[in-house]
Enzyme design. Structure first.
Site, PDB file in Angstrom:
ATOM      1  CD  GLU A  78      26.548 -15.982 -30.208  1.00  0.00           C
ATOM      2  OE1 GLU A  78      25.365 -15.621 -30.286  1.00  0.00           O
ATOM      3  OE2 GLU A  78      27.325 -15.926 -31.186  1.00  0.00           O
ATOM      4  CG  ASN A 130      30.844  -8.950 -31.413  1.00  0.00           C
ATOM      5  OD1 ASN A 130      31.975  -8.916 -30.914  1.00  0.00           O
ATOM      6  ND2 ASN A 130      30.332 -10.046 -31.935  1.00  0.00           N
ATOM      7  CG  ASP A 149      23.950 -18.685 -26.878  1.00  0.00           C
ATOM      8  OD1 ASP A 149      23.559 -17.581 -26.439  1.00  0.00           O
ATOM      9  OD2 ASP A 149      24.281 -18.857 -28.051  1.00  0.00           O
ATOM     10  CG  ASP A 161      37.768 -11.943 -31.633  1.00  0.00           C
ATOM     11  OD1 ASP A 161      36.663 -12.456 -31.914  1.00  0.00           O
ATOM     12  OD2 ASP A 161      38.514 -11.435 -32.480  1.00  0.00           O
TER      13      ASP A 161
END
Length: 524
Positions: free
Chosen positions: A439, A404, A396, A413
């Site tokens: 993610e 973000n 993770d 991305d």
């Protein structure tokens, strides 16, 4: 909703305050509304939310606001109306955790993972944001005091956009499966009319909407009269079934003429046209009038469908000619059969390509979750058969939401792609890395015990966090938490192995992140 002033819907003292709206832009075409469920035990919350969102229009679709005053009432509504796009959900209602329990019921009991869930609470301390986001499958979490009319608008539009994209992806994924299955229904020996009719009947299922369709052959008999019909109907469906021969001046004749002139497949609004030339000079034109506007993904599907149908129609034309040829034309028959074989091979390659695309994560180019689960099951069977070791890493990316929030989704991305490249760079050729969701990444390590898997996990962790990731002149630091589990043999299922790795990952998160934790063996 452009022009809404930034008035707070919820004041600091918890009281409600109505927003001040500006005039909304008119909508030229009214489509089915977005269904939004407001769940709150406070009548005034419903009133002010309705007032703030009353003129919202997104992608030419208004909102249909539905009210529920308890979690139980909301669950009843969602059972009856599973197409709800968004739920604005209070946490504390008939019980302190009624909203959270409703989230579990929607995702687990109803199995609805498409609807967007946004929690709104006037008591943030009752359900801390970090715990809620980690433990519950919600899409956003807002304190009522921070919501302004503009922020509510932004949150709702973002959720509707995500919902629309998810629905489009699922619809088109279903369309791809139907398109692949279409080959089983289409045979070159079934005749031109039956072939075209089958294509029209299946096109609606592929696009996920009702379709009026018309397939015409373009006649080339040398008649240059302006009044002579050039388009011979081969098949029709929906409201166009039984339509008379389209003569010059008729709207369908004009549409067919425009499609023939354009010489390309395309779509505009709810109308699509397929330009289907054959290698022998034959030409077929298909008009589709759909029950909804067509988007870019629909156009991609139609492009693949056009190539498939054009080749199929060409095959049919060739077979019909073969039935009419004389026995003296055997050499011509062999040439035609060769062409049929070539086109069949092209169709098989196209189907194989579609199957590969359905197995690859489009952002990173590695396996997606579905493909990984199939691969991992095969590896478990192999390891059990030959008594081999097998381990798994669940990775993770730490604090990815902040990437973000602070730098935008394009930066997110970039971070995911770079993390995949760095992790893959320290793995062996027979190791398998896949995107598990969001993610999260997952790595399968064949022929590997727990101790070796721990060393691999440390290499992966160090590679991901080695240097900040550059994006548009910004260096974004990144770390990863990793849970490691070794398969316990045939007594343990793949889901149990993943669950133990997930528990180890959770321990790594709780232990401060940027670390590797080993799973304990805990079989029932």
């Amino acid at each position: 909703m452009d022009g809404v002033e930034d008035d707070f819907l919820f004041a600091e003292d918890g009281s409600l305050r109505a927003p001040t709206p500006a005039a909304a832009s008119p909508v030229s075409t009214v489509l089915a509304p977005w269904r939004v469920l407001i769940v709150d035990d406070d009548e005034e919350v419903h009133s002010v939310t309705r007032y703030a969102l009353r003129k919202v229009n997104f992608r030419n679709r208004p909102l249909e606001l539905i009210s529920a005053f308890s979690a139980a009432q909301a669950l009843t509504i969602l059972k009856a109306q599973p197409d709800m796009a968004l739920v604005l959900l209070d946490v504390v209602m008939e019980t302190d955790d009624a909203g959270l329990r409703l989230v579990r019921a929607i995702r687990d009991d109803l199995g609805n993972h498409t609807v967007r869930l946004i929690l709104r609470t006037g008591q943030p301390g009752q359900a801390p944001e970090e715990r809620v986001i980690v433990d519950y499958d919600v899409n956003d979490y807002k304190a009522k005091t921070e919501l302004t009319a503009q922020k509510l608008f932004t949150t709702v539009i973002a959720a509707l956009r995500a919902f629309d994209d998810i629905v489009a992806i699922e619809t088109n994924r279903h369309g791809l499966r139907r398109m692949i299955a279409l080959d089983d229904r289409l045979r070159p020996d079934m005749g031109l009319e039956a072939y075209a009719q089958t294509v029209l009947e299946q096109t609606g299922a592929i696009l996920g909407t009702m379709v009026d369709g018309l397939v015409c052959a373009v006649e080339t008999d040398g008649n240059d009269s302006a009044d002579a019909p050039r388009y011979r109907p081969v098949a029709a469906s929906g409201n166009w079934a039984g339509e008379a021969l389209p003569l010059p001046g008729h709207p369908l004749h004009q549409a067919l003429a425009a499609l023939e002139t354009s010489r390309q497949t395309g779509a505009a609004g709810q109308r699509a046209g397929l330009y289907l030339p054959g290698p022998d000079g034959s030409l077929f034109l298909t008009l589709l009038d759909c029950g909804r506007p067509l988007g870019p993904l629909d156009c991609d599907l139609l492009g693949v469908l056009a190539a498939k149908v054009a080749a199929g129609l060409a095959n049919i034309v060739l077979y019909e000619k073969l039935r009419r040829v004389n026995a003296d034309l055997r050499s011509m028959t062999q040439t035609l059969e060769s062409r049929v074989t070539e086109r069949t091979h092209e169709l098989m390659e196209a189907n194989a390509k579609l199957e590969r695309l359905a197995s690859i994560d489009s952002l990173t180019g590695i396996m997606n979750r579905r493909c990984f689960m199939e691969h991992a099951l095969r590896e478990c069977e192999r390891a059990g058969r030959y008594h081999r070791q097998l381990s798994l890493l669940l990775i993770d990316l730490d604090r990815f939401k902040l990437v973000n929030d602070n730098h935008g989704h394009a930066a997110g991305d970039t971070v995911i792609r770079q993390a995949v490249e760095r992790a893959a760079g320290v793995l062996r050729t027979n190791d398998c890395i896949a995107r598990y969701g969001g993610e999260e990444l997952v790595v399968l390590l064949p022929e590997t015990g727990l101790e070796m898997a721990q060393r691999v996990a440390e290499r992966v962790r160090q590679a991901i966090g080695a240097t900040p990731i550059p994006h548009e002149n910004v260096a974004i630091p990144l770390t990863a938490s990793i849970g490691v589990a070794e398969w316990c043999g045939e007594a343990e299922s793949l889901d149990q192995l993943l669950d133990r790795a997930d528990q180890a990952l959770y321990a790594a998160k709780q232990g401060g992140r940027d670390r590797v934790e080993l799973a304990r063996v805990a079989l029932a």
